[in-house]
Design a protein around this motif. Structure first.
Motif, PDB file in Angstrom:
ATOM      1  N   ARG A  66       0.875  -1.170   0.000  1.00  0.00           N
ATOM      2  CA  ARG A  66       0.000   0.000   0.000  1.00  0.00           C
ATOM      3  C   ARG A  66       0.913   1.221   0.000  1.00  0.00           C
ATOM      4  O   ARG A  66       1.882   1.281   0.737  1.00  0.00           O
ATOM      5  CB  ARG A  66      -0.886   0.008   1.249  1.00  0.00           C
ATOM      6  CG  ARG A  66      -1.874  -1.130   1.300  1.00  0.00           C
ATOM      7  CD  ARG A  66      -3.107  -0.934   0.495  1.00  0.00           C
ATOM      8  NE  ARG A  66      -3.915   0.150   1.040  1.00  0.00           N
ATOM      9  CZ  ARG A  66      -4.892   0.748   0.387  1.00  0.00           C
ATOM     10  NH1 ARG A  66      -5.194   0.372  -0.839  1.00  0.00           N
ATOM     11  NH2 ARG A  66      -5.576   1.709   0.942  1.00  0.00           N
ATOM     12  N   GLU A  67       0.590   2.165  -0.865  1.00  0.00           N
ATOM     13  CA  GLU A  67       1.402   3.367  -1.007  1.00  0.00           C
ATOM     14  C   GLU A  67       0.482   4.553  -1.255  1.00  0.00           C
ATOM     15  O   GLU A  67      -0.264   4.557  -2.241  1.00  0.00           O
ATOM     16  CB  GLU A  67       2.363   3.174  -2.185  1.00  0.00           C
ATOM     17  CG  GLU A  67       3.433   4.208  -2.326  1.00  0.00           C
ATOM     18  CD  GLU A  67       4.396   3.850  -3.448  1.00  0.00           C
ATOM     19  OE1 GLU A  67       4.344   4.515  -4.491  1.00  0.00           O
ATOM     20  OE2 GLU A  67       5.166   2.880  -3.270  1.00  0.00           O
ATOM     21  N   ASN A  68       0.514   5.535  -0.359  1.00  0.00           N
ATOM     22  CA  ASN A  68      -0.322   6.733  -0.490  1.00  0.00           C
ATOM     23  C   ASN A  68      -1.796   6.388  -0.704  1.00  0.00           C
ATOM     24  O   ASN A  68      -2.479   6.978  -1.532  1.00  0.00           O
ATOM     25  CB  ASN A  68       0.171   7.627  -1.627  1.00  0.00           C
ATOM     26  CG  ASN A  68       1.591   8.104  -1.393  1.00  0.00           C
ATOM     27  OD1 ASN A  68       1.944   8.440  -0.276  1.00  0.00           O
ATOM     28  ND2 ASN A  68       2.388   8.102  -2.445  1.00  0.00           N
ATOM     29  N   GLY A  69      -2.285   5.372   0.043  1.00  0.00           N
ATOM     30  CA  GLY A  69      -3.687   4.991  -0.041  1.00  0.00           C
ATOM     31  C   GLY A  69      -4.048   4.115  -1.224  1.00  0.00           C
ATOM     32  O   GLY A  69      -5.213   3.785  -1.412  1.00  0.00           O
ATOM     33  N   ALA A  70      -3.075   3.738  -2.044  1.00  0.00           N
ATOM     34  CA  ALA A  70      -3.332   2.897  -3.217  1.00  0.00           C
ATOM     35  C   ALA A  70      -2.630   1.556  -3.053  1.00  0.00           C
ATOM     36  O   ALA A  70      -1.605   1.460  -2.379  1.00  0.00           O
ATOM     37  CB  ALA A  70      -2.839   3.578  -4.484  1.00  0.00           C
ATOM     38  N   THR A  71      -3.181   0.540  -3.680  1.00  0.00           N
ATOM     39  CA  THR A  71      -2.572  -0.781  -3.671  1.00  0.00           C
ATOM     40  C   THR A  71      -1.738  -0.941  -4.929  1.00  0.00           C
ATOM     41  O   THR A  71      -2.250  -0.829  -6.046  1.00  0.00           O
ATOM     42  CB  THR A  71      -3.651  -1.877  -3.613  1.00  0.00           C
ATOM     43  OG1 THR A  71      -4.434  -1.685  -2.429  1.00  0.00           O
ATOM     44  CG2 THR A  71      -3.030  -3.254  -3.601  1.00  0.00           C
TER      45      THR A  71
ATOM     46  N   VAL B 246       1.514  -8.265   7.183  1.00  0.00           N
ATOM     47  CA  VAL B 246       0.428  -7.289   7.104  1.00  0.00           C
ATOM     48  C   VAL B 246       0.821  -6.203   6.110  1.00  0.00           C
ATOM     49  O   VAL B 246       1.866  -5.563   6.237  1.00  0.00           O
ATOM     50  CB  VAL B 246       0.127  -6.689   8.485  1.00  0.00           C
ATOM     51  CG1 VAL B 246      -0.894  -5.560   8.373  1.00  0.00           C
ATOM     52  CG2 VAL B 246      -0.372  -7.783   9.427  1.00  0.00           C
ATOM     53  N   ILE B 247      -0.030  -6.003   5.116  1.00  0.00           N
ATOM     54  CA  ILE B 247       0.180  -4.965   4.108  1.00  0.00           C
ATOM     55  C   ILE B 247      -0.456  -3.667   4.585  1.00  0.00           C
ATOM     56  O   ILE B 247       0.137  -2.597   4.479  1.00  0.00           O
ATOM     57  CB  ILE B 247      -0.394  -5.404   2.748  1.00  0.00           C
ATOM     58  CG1 ILE B 247       0.356  -6.657   2.265  1.00  0.00           C
ATOM     59  CG2 ILE B 247      -0.318  -4.277   1.721  1.00  0.00           C
ATOM     60  CD1 ILE B 247      -0.319  -7.395   1.140  1.00  0.00           C
ATOM     61  N   GLU B 248      -1.679  -3.764   5.109  1.00  0.00           N
ATOM     62  CA  GLU B 248      -2.329  -2.632   5.763  1.00  0.00           C
ATOM     63  C   GLU B 248      -3.129  -3.186   6.929  1.00  0.00           C
ATOM     64  O   GLU B 248      -3.980  -4.060   6.745  1.00  0.00           O
ATOM     65  CB  GLU B 248      -3.238  -1.859   4.810  1.00  0.00           C
ATOM     66  CG  GLU B 248      -3.865  -0.667   5.504  1.00  0.00           C
ATOM     67  CD  GLU B 248      -4.362   0.403   4.564  1.00  0.00           C
ATOM     68  OE1 GLU B 248      -5.366   1.035   4.909  1.00  0.00           O
ATOM     69  OE2 GLU B 248      -3.757   0.609   3.496  1.00  0.00           O
TER      70      GLU B 248
END
Length: 153
Positions: free
Chosen positions: A84-89, A120-122
């Motif tokens: 996850r980066e800046n709210g995007a997958t 855990v990714i997010e």
């Protein structure tokens, strides 16, 4: 008439362990048939591997899995990747499994169990689009999205 799509996971000797783990997380009944059950001699390599397996639960959860014939070595864990980066997958994976429940409590319970040995990714928690959302890659290399259905307006 209706159709149901069911995710079918492919393993290299870990299908039984994975199916038993998913049953412990989501409940239900596990069905497993081995290559030996279908005629491969019991002493042959891979005879105890899963040729057909599934977990079916009353709560609607269902997943299928089998062991790909051949070497019983897990698939390489280097690629594909998900983050996850800046709210995007951002991902290179061809699929995720998604489980959606009706309450945060219900989904959080499954999250805690599924997170055992996972990356855990997010973390599971509130998200702008849902009362609860989380993403992880379990100890078998399968990436899951767990979320709570948003209220309909």
């Amino acid at each position: 008439m209706s159709l149901n799509a069911v995710t079918h996971l492919n393993f290299r000797g870990q299908a039984r362990e994975a199916l038993e783990f998913y049953r412990s997380v989501f409940g239900g009944q596990t069905t497993i048939a081995t290559y030996g059950d279908f005629g491969l001699p019991a002493d042959a390599p891979g005879a105890a591997n899963v040729v057909f397996g599934q977990v079916v639960a009353d709560n609607g959860f269902r997943v299928m899995a089998y062991d790909v014939p051949g070497e019983n070595a897990p698939l390489p864990q280097g690629e594909p990747t998900t983050r996850r980066e800046n709210g995007a997958t951002i991902t290179t994976e061809p699929f995720f499994l998604s489980v959606r429940g009706e309450t945060v409590e219900e989904v959080a319970g499954h999250w805690e169990l599924l997170a055992d040995g996972a990356t855990v990714i997010e973390a599971f928690g509130p998200a702008p689009w849902a009362p609860g959302f989380g993403m992880l890659t379990d100890r078998f290399g399968v990436t899951w999205i767990l979320d709570v259905a948003a209220e309909q307006r």
